[in-house]
Design an enzyme around this catalytic site. Sequence first.
Site, PDB file in Angstrom:
ATOM      1  CG  ASP A   1      -1.004  -5.473   0.438  1.00 33.07           C
ATOM      2  OD1 ASP A   1      -2.201  -5.575   0.071  1.00 33.07           O
ATOM      3  OD2 ASP A   1      -0.384  -4.450   0.963  1.00 33.07           O
TER       4      ASP A   1
ATOM      5  N   GLY B   1       0.696  -1.352   0.170  1.00 37.15           N
ATOM      6  CA  GLY B   1      -0.074  -0.017  -0.072  1.00 37.15           C
ATOM      7  C   GLY B   1       0.865   1.327   0.206  1.00 37.15           C
ATOM      8  CG  PHE B   2       0.196   6.180   0.793  1.00 35.68           C
ATOM      9  CD1 PHE B   2       1.395   6.722   0.348  1.00 35.68           C
ATOM     10  CD2 PHE B   2      -0.347   6.632   1.918  1.00 35.68           C
ATOM     11  CE1 PHE B   2       1.603   7.864   0.938  1.00 35.68           C
ATOM     12  CE2 PHE B   2       0.056   7.937   2.394  1.00 35.68           C
ATOM     13  CZ  PHE B   2       1.203   8.475   1.684  1.00 35.68           C
TER      14      PHE B   2
ATOM     15  CG  LEU C   1       1.459  -0.017   8.243  1.00 29.24           C
ATOM     16  CD1 LEU C   1       2.425  -0.444   9.024  1.00 29.24           C
ATOM     17  CD2 LEU C   1       2.236   0.808   6.815  1.00 29.24           C
TER      18      LEU C   1
ATOM     19  CB  VAL D   1      -4.140  -9.654   7.929  1.00 27.78           C
ATOM     20  CG1 VAL D   1      -2.632  -9.333   7.394  1.00 27.78           C
ATOM     21  CG2 VAL D   1      -5.159  -8.587   7.873  1.00 27.78           C
TER      22      VAL D   1
ATOM     23  CG  ASN E   1      -5.598 -14.223  12.379  1.00 26.42           C
ATOM     24  OD1 ASN E   1      -5.900 -14.734  13.392  1.00 26.42           O
ATOM     25  ND2 ASN E   1      -6.523 -13.825  11.295  1.00 26.42           N
TER      26      ASN E   1
ATOM     27  CE1 TYR F   1      -9.038   2.968   9.086  1.00 25.08           C
ATOM     28  CE2 TYR F   1      -9.256   4.638   9.945  1.00 25.08           C
ATOM     29  CZ  TYR F   1      -8.437   4.078   9.521  1.00 25.08           C
ATOM     30  OH  TYR F   1      -7.087   4.452   9.388  1.00 25.08           O
TER      31      TYR F   1
HETATM   32  P1  NAD Z   1      -3.559   1.779   1.949  1.00 29.75           P
HETATM   33  O1  NAD Z   1      -4.903   1.478   1.602  1.00 29.75           O
HETATM   34  O2  NAD Z   1      -2.656   2.479   0.814  1.00 29.75           O
HETATM   35  O3  NAD Z   1      -2.623   0.443   2.389  1.00 29.75           O
HETATM   36  C1  NAD Z   1      -3.362  -0.231   3.147  1.00 29.75           C
HETATM   37  C2  NAD Z   1      -2.855  -1.793   2.623  1.00 29.75           C
HETATM   38  O4  NAD Z   1      -3.328  -2.839   3.224  1.00 29.75           O
HETATM   39  C3  NAD Z   1      -3.062  -1.867   0.971  1.00 29.75           C
HETATM   40  O5  NAD Z   1      -1.969  -2.436   0.590  1.00 29.75           O
HETATM   41  C4  NAD Z   1      -4.162  -3.117   1.190  1.00 29.75           C
HETATM   42  O6  NAD Z   1      -4.108  -3.881   0.212  1.00 29.75           O
HETATM   43  C5  NAD Z   1      -3.850  -3.944   2.467  1.00 29.75           C
HETATM   44  N1  NAD Z   1      -4.767  -4.722   3.259  1.00 29.75           N
HETATM   45  C6  NAD Z   1      -6.102  -4.041   3.313  1.00 29.75           C
HETATM   46  N2  NAD Z   1      -6.780  -5.204   3.981  1.00 29.75           N
HETATM   47  C7  NAD Z   1      -5.924  -6.360   3.863  1.00 29.75           C
HETATM   48  C8  NAD Z   1      -6.148  -7.564   4.460  1.00 29.75           C
HETATM   49  N3  NAD Z   1      -7.377  -8.089   5.107  1.00 29.75           N
HETATM   50  N4  NAD Z   1      -5.046  -8.542   4.465  1.00 29.75           N
HETATM   51  C9  NAD Z   1      -3.963  -8.172   3.718  1.00 29.75           C
HETATM   52  N5  NAD Z   1      -3.585  -6.857   3.353  1.00 29.75           N
HETATM   53  C10 NAD Z   1      -4.680  -5.883   3.469  1.00 29.75           C
HETATM   54  O7  NAD Z   1      -3.517   2.897   3.050  1.00 29.75           O
HETATM   55  P2  NAD Z   1      -2.201   3.398   3.876  1.00 29.75           P
HETATM   56  O8  NAD Z   1      -2.488   4.997   4.011  1.00 29.75           O
HETATM   57  O9  NAD Z   1      -0.795   3.120   3.458  1.00 29.75           O
HETATM   58  O10 NAD Z   1      -2.565   2.916   5.451  1.00 29.75           O
HETATM   59  C11 NAD Z   1      -1.819   1.996   6.150  1.00 29.75           C
HETATM   60  C12 NAD Z   1      -2.032   1.954   7.506  1.00 29.75           C
HETATM   61  O11 NAD Z   1      -1.752   2.984   8.207  1.00 29.75           O
HETATM   62  C13 NAD Z   1      -3.634   1.556   7.682  1.00 29.75           C
HETATM   63  O12 NAD Z   1      -3.579   0.537   8.857  1.00 29.75           O
HETATM   64  C14 NAD Z   1      -4.300   2.738   8.111  1.00 29.75           C
HETATM   65  O13 NAD Z   1      -5.454   2.657   8.834  1.00 29.75           O
HETATM   66  C15 NAD Z   1      -3.270   3.533   8.824  1.00 29.75           C
HETATM   67  N6  NAD Z   1      -3.414   4.974   8.689  1.00 29.75           N
HETATM   68  C16 NAD Z   1      -2.901   5.793   7.680  1.00 29.75           C
HETATM   69  C17 NAD Z   1      -3.188   7.097   7.731  1.00 29.75           C
HETATM   70  C18 NAD Z   1      -2.944   7.964   6.555  1.00 29.75           C
HETATM   71  O14 NAD Z   1      -3.038   9.141   6.386  1.00 29.75           O
HETATM   72  N7  NAD Z   1      -2.337   7.420   5.339  1.00 29.75           N
HETATM   73  C19 NAD Z   1      -3.695   7.695   8.745  1.00 29.75           C
HETATM   74  C20 NAD Z   1      -4.138   6.954   9.847  1.00 29.75           C
HETATM   75  C21 NAD Z   1      -3.875   5.507   9.788  1.00 29.75           C
END
Ligand code: NAD
Length: 317
Positions: A33, A12-13, A73, A59, A99, A145
Amino acid sequence: MRTRILVTGGAGFLGSHLCERLLDGGHEVVCLDNFFTAQRRNIEHLLDNHRFELVRHDVTEPTVIEVDQIYHLACPASPVHYQRNPVRTIRTAVEGTLNMLDMAREVGARILIASTSEVYGDPLEHPQREDYWGHVNPVGPRACYDEGKRCAESLTVSYARQYGVATRIVRIFNTYGPRMHENDGRVVSNFVLQALRGQDITIYGDGEQTRSFCYASDLIEGFMRMMAQDEDPGPVNLGNPAERTIGNLAELAIELTGSSSKLVQKPLPVDDPTRRCPNIDKAKRLLDWQPQVSIEEGLSHTIRYFQALLDETRGDG
Ligand code: NAD
Ligand code: UDP
């Protein structure tokens, strides 16, 4: 010392930036992922590295991978994605974290959980400190969420207390940068893409609501410093305390892209938090951490990323 590290949500990001930084530090990285919101291009350049391994796995299904550290993440992060299938979001946040904690317990790994400023909901205290318990609507559209992540935090502290698992919790405030998903509807990617395409900039509500935007590289630095802590300091806020209105962000996006886009108002989503800004005193004190990248610099990098993406799609790249 070379460490074997698991990054869930690694394609992800934020996960892909973290994988890159950990590989740069000489570590072995297992990126796990299910590609729900991941993009293959985020990690394509890492696939040839012999210290990098990609595992497609959800996951919510148990698994065991022998690692020393886990950055957990995996979870959809943008309102558009996490509200698309709310039950799945709760499963991912709760069962997924359960898990990963079980795995950490079994293999003796230290685990860092990516929590969120959403645990504070639409906050009544401002700026938000870690000892504020929050103001969350448990039955609103964001609940899957917010409450999922709150439960993930409860699980995490329970595994630490009951089983002695070495846990770390970071509460992430809005973070942006290259590799954000272009369709995830978050405000920075929306505004930058709209500005670059010359489309109307969609302001939800009157644009007076605030957020505080942290650049991805700053956040990743905070993650790594938190993981390196010898003792669990409890949850730590990571974010940029420079608070701004959404209207102001829109103007900045127009200015930095040189766009002729106009601002248009759209309805404010239900339960959209009015103000959000981290108090980062704890991170400053414990991690000697604070953001280094200004919004102008971070937005410029992000604009270049999305411009290259648009050129590629048009076949100019
Ligand atoms: P993102 O959507 O780019 O990344 C999330 C990743 O998790 C993706 O690659 C997705 O495919 C993977 N994913 C989702 N469900 C899954 C599952 N069941 N099994 C395996 N992989 C799974 O978002 P991000 O911004 O990179 O966020 C990453 C983490 O940081 C998340 O937990 C998010 O809640 C947390 N977060 C991010 C922000 C932000 O501003 N970017 C703010 C608060 C919290
Ligand atoms: N927002 C907006 N226009 C958009 C996308 C979002 O005005 O095109 C607003 C949204 O209503 C919220 C803020 O920008 O007030 C941040 O939204 P985002 O989805 O990025 O993250 P949130 O902090 O709400 O999870």
